[in-house]
Design a protein around this motif. Structure first.
Motif, PDB file in Angstrom:
ATOM      1  N   ALA A  16      43.337  44.362  39.859  1.00 58.44           N
ATOM      2  CA  ALA A  16      44.734  43.985  39.625  1.00 58.44           C
ATOM      3  C   ALA A  16      45.012  42.580  40.150  1.00 58.44           C
ATOM      4  N   VAL A  17      44.531  42.274  41.344  1.00 65.52           N
ATOM      5  CA  VAL A  17      44.739  40.948  41.928  1.00 65.52           C
ATOM      6  C   VAL A  17      43.981  39.898  41.115  1.00 65.52           C
ATOM      7  N   LYS A  18      42.767  40.212  40.731  1.00 69.13           N
ATOM      8  CA  LYS A  18      41.959  39.292  39.924  1.00 69.13           C
ATOM      9  C   LYS A  18      42.657  38.989  38.597  1.00 69.13           C
ATOM     10  N   ALA A  20      45.941  39.272  37.959  1.00 68.09           N
ATOM     11  CA  ALA A  20      47.168  38.523  38.229  1.00 68.09           C
ATOM     12  C   ALA A  20      46.852  37.055  38.484  1.00 68.09           C
ATOM     13  N   ALA A  21      45.802  36.789  39.219  1.00 67.44           N
ATOM     14  CA  ALA A  21      45.404  35.404  39.497  1.00 67.44           C
ATOM     15  C   ALA A  21      44.995  34.704  38.208  1.00 67.44           C
ATOM     16  N   ALA A  22      44.226  35.375  37.389  1.00 67.09           N
ATOM     17  CA  ALA A  22      43.793  34.781  36.120  1.00 67.09           C
ATOM     18  C   ALA A  22      44.979  34.496  35.212  1.00 67.09           C
ATOM     19  N   ALA A  23      45.937  35.404  35.178  1.00 68.43           N
ATOM     20  CA  ALA A  23      47.134  35.213  34.353  1.00 68.43           C
ATOM     21  C   ALA A  23      47.968  34.033  34.840  1.00 68.43           C
ATOM     22  N   LEU A  32      46.459  34.824  46.288  1.00 67.96           N
ATOM     23  CA  LEU A  32      46.715  35.605  47.500  1.00 67.96           C
ATOM     24  C   LEU A  32      47.479  34.795  48.537  1.00 67.96           C
ATOM     25  N   LYS A  33      47.125  33.512  48.694  1.00 64.96           N
ATOM     26  CA  LYS A  33      47.823  32.663  49.654  1.00 64.96           C
ATOM     27  C   LYS A  33      49.308  32.594  49.314  1.00 64.96           C
TER      28      LYS A  33
END
Length: 101
Positions: A16-18, A20-23, A32-33
């Motif tokens: 999910a985080v990966k 969101a970061a890619a989007a 994350l920062k």
């Protein structure tokens, strides 16, 4: 000085985080920062705009200096002309559609 933060998560949270970061066109670390800063400091729109303007003003000042120092004296005019064209195209894309159009 910079410090590393680390934690372990399950696969679903990692994915999910990966995603969101890619989007957001960011690395997972950058995303994350910003998420941590937003959680701690809150989502202060004025502070966000101030940080964004700080970076934009620095980048535009640096670019202007490089263009002025470039050996090809016409490059600055070409960049400004292209910028104006792209800015008009962008504004046309985001302009609200008026009823009846």
């Amino acid at each position: 000085m910079r410090f590393a933060l680390q934690c372990y998560v399950d696969e679903s949270l990692y994915e999910a985080v990966k995603a969101a970061a890619a989007a957001s066109h960011m690395s997972v670390s950058q995303w994350l920062k910003l998420a941590v800063i937003g959680t701690i400091e809150g989502h202060d729109e004025a502070a966000f705009r101030d940080r964004l303007m700080f970076h934009l003003i620095f980048a535009s000042t640096a670019a202007e200096g490089l263009l002025l120092a470039h050996a090809d004296e016409a490059i600055r005019a070409r960049v400004h002309k292209t910028h104006g064209k792209k800015l008009r195209e962008y504004r046309e894309q985001i302009a609200p559609v008026r009823e009846g159009d």
